[in-house]
Design a protein around this motif. Sequence first.
Motif, PDB file in Angstrom:
ATOM      1  N   UNK A  10       0.847  -1.276   0.052  1.00  0.00           N
ATOM      2  CA  UNK A  10       0.115   0.043  -0.118  1.00  0.00           C
ATOM      3  C   UNK A  10       1.051   1.099   0.083  1.00  0.00           C
ATOM      4  N   UNK A  11       1.930   1.121   0.617  1.00  0.00           N
ATOM      5  CA  UNK A  11       2.959   2.410   0.691  1.00  0.00           C
ATOM      6  C   UNK A  11       3.285   2.629  -0.694  1.00  0.00           C
ATOM      7  N   UNK A  12       3.742   1.461  -1.366  1.00  0.00           N
ATOM      8  CA  UNK A  12       4.125   1.763  -2.862  1.00  0.00           C
ATOM      9  C   UNK A  12       3.196   2.220  -3.653  1.00  0.00           C
ATOM     10  N   UNK A  13       2.072   1.974  -3.366  1.00  0.00           N
ATOM     11  CA  UNK A  13       0.652   2.333  -4.105  1.00  0.00           C
ATOM     12  C   UNK A  13       0.460   3.752  -3.834  1.00  0.00           C
ATOM     13  N   UNK A  14       0.622   4.443  -2.584  1.00  0.00           N
ATOM     14  CA  UNK A  14       0.485   5.576  -2.451  1.00  0.00           C
ATOM     15  C   UNK A  14       1.647   6.671  -2.877  1.00  0.00           C
ATOM     16  N   UNK A  15       2.866   5.915  -3.049  1.00  0.00           N
ATOM     17  CA  UNK A  15       4.083   6.697  -3.454  1.00  0.00           C
ATOM     18  C   UNK A  15       3.776   6.936  -5.082  1.00  0.00           C
ATOM     19  N   UNK A  16       3.500   5.750  -5.956  1.00  0.00           N
ATOM     20  CA  UNK A  16       3.090   6.054  -7.229  1.00  0.00           C
ATOM     21  C   UNK A  16       1.987   6.785  -7.392  1.00  0.00           C
ATOM     22  N   UNK A  17       1.093   6.841  -6.704  1.00  0.00           N
ATOM     23  CA  UNK A  17      -0.191   8.027  -6.734  1.00  0.00           C
ATOM     24  C   UNK A  17       0.162   9.552  -6.573  1.00  0.00           C
ATOM     25  N   UNK A  18       1.210   9.630  -5.624  1.00  0.00           N
ATOM     26  CA  UNK A  18       2.030  10.838  -5.429  1.00  0.00           C
ATOM     27  C   UNK A  18       2.733  11.360  -6.661  1.00  0.00           C
ATOM     28  N   UNK A  19       3.450  10.244  -7.152  1.00  0.00           N
ATOM     29  CA  UNK A  19       4.394  10.659  -8.356  1.00  0.00           C
ATOM     30  C   UNK A  19       3.545  11.034  -9.669  1.00  0.00           C
ATOM     31  N   UNK A  25       4.999  15.738  -2.856  1.00  0.00           N
ATOM     32  CA  UNK A  25       5.513  15.333  -1.539  1.00  0.00           C
ATOM     33  C   UNK A  25       6.233  13.957  -1.757  1.00  0.00           C
ATOM     34  N   UNK A  26       6.666  13.543  -2.665  1.00  0.00           N
ATOM     35  CA  UNK A  26       7.576  12.386  -2.889  1.00  0.00           C
ATOM     36  C   UNK A  26       8.817  12.424  -2.738  1.00  0.00           C
TER      37      UNK A  26
END
Length: 71
Positions: A10-19, A25-26
Motif C-alpha cells: 500500500x505504501x508503494x501504491x501511495x507513492x505511485x499516486x503521488x508521483x 510530496x514524494x
Amino acid sequence: ADAPQDARFATGVAIFAELLRGGRYSGTMTYDDVLEIVGAARGKDDFGYRSEFVELVRAARTAGAMAQLDR
C-alpha cells in the motif's frame, strides 16, 4: 522491511499516486523505488491485481522517460 506485506504494498501504491500527481510530496522517490517496494511486497496475488499494478508502474515509468526525450 518489518511492516506487514500489505502495508508495504500500500505504501508503494501511495507513492505511485503521488508521483502521478507531480511528486510534490514524494521527495526523491522514483518509479524504480515504487517497483522495488511493491516487488518485495507482492505476496499472494490470487487475482493478478498486484501484478497488473506492477505493469502499470512500468508503463508510467516508460511514458515518463519518453516524455523526457521529447523535451
